[in-house]
Design an enzyme around this catalytic site. Sequence first.
Site, short mmCIF file in Angstrom:
data_model
loop_
_atom_site.label_atom_id
_atom_site.label_comp_id
_atom_site.label_asym_id
_atom_site.label_seq_id
_atom_site.Cartn_x
_atom_site.Cartn_y
_atom_site.Cartn_z
N ASN A 84 -70.62 9.91 12.15
CA ASN A 84 -71.23 11.18 11.75
C ASN A 84 -71.92 10.67 10.66
O ASN A 84 -71.60 9.22 9.61
CB ASN A 84 -69.86 11.88 11.34
N HIS A 114 -63.60 -10.63 -1.95
CA HIS A 114 -63.91 -10.99 -3.01
C HIS A 114 -62.28 -11.91 -2.90
O HIS A 114 -61.41 -11.78 -2.88
CB HIS A 114 -64.55 -10.40 -4.26
N GLY A 141 -62.08 10.83 9.44
CA GLY A 141 -62.88 10.99 7.63
C GLY A 141 -61.72 10.54 6.94
O GLY A 141 -61.24 10.44 6.65
N SER A 159 -57.50 10.49 9.75
CA SER A 159 -58.52 10.28 8.65
C SER A 159 -57.67 10.06 7.09
O SER A 159 -56.31 10.14 6.89
CB SER A 159 -58.51 12.40 7.92
N THR A 164 -55.49 -2.35 6.82
CA THR A 164 -55.58 -3.38 6.18
C THR A 164 -54.74 -4.56 7.10
O THR A 164 -55.46 -5.55 6.75
CB THR A 164 -54.15 -3.14 5.04
N ARG A 179 -50.06 2.50 9.37
CA ARG A 179 -49.30 1.64 10.45
C ARG A 179 -49.18 3.01 11.58
O ARG A 179 -49.67 4.02 11.56
CB ARG A 179 -47.83 2.68 9.24
#
Length: 185
Positions: A84, A114, A141, A159, A164, A179
């Site tokens: 979207n 980085h 989203g 959303s 990570t 999680r």
Amino acid sequence: MPTEREKMVSGELYDPCDPELTALRRAARLATEAFNRSSTDDLERRVSMLKGLFGSTGASVFVEPSFRCDYGFNIHVGDNFCANFDCVILDCAEVRIGKNCMIAPQVGIYTAFHPLDAASRISGKELAAPVSIGDNCWIGGHATINPGVTLGNGVVVASGAVVTGSFGDNVVLAGVPARVIRTLT
């Protein structure tokens, strides 16, 4: 000696200001600029543009403008892919997304990062780690998928979640950091 492009896709420290990488990003910017200006009524042209930009696609691919990426050639999506509005995929490393996947508005999928060490970071060098998303996934989203993440099949990302780490099949992820909040059967 490996080129900066070879270093980039293999996960080594690389120089993003390398002339070859700069030229490849410019080509992707021009391609996404043209795609983002294309008419809603010209779906066939949009599909053709995406197939020319991405490394590979399934037969059915749909992306709402605006769309942004670094290179395009490192993006591989399966059949029945839908993204979207305002999707950003920073594809310094490969991004592989399976079939029947839906991406909601303003999702970011990032492979570039980085160094944590300040001296290395100040040098301007970057790193990249691939992202893999299985079949039948839905990314909600404003979700963020970080470098090096692998998601199994049937994963739903709520959303606003910031993913990570990697997760297996058929789970719902939410939160910052994301999680498992539910297992799907």
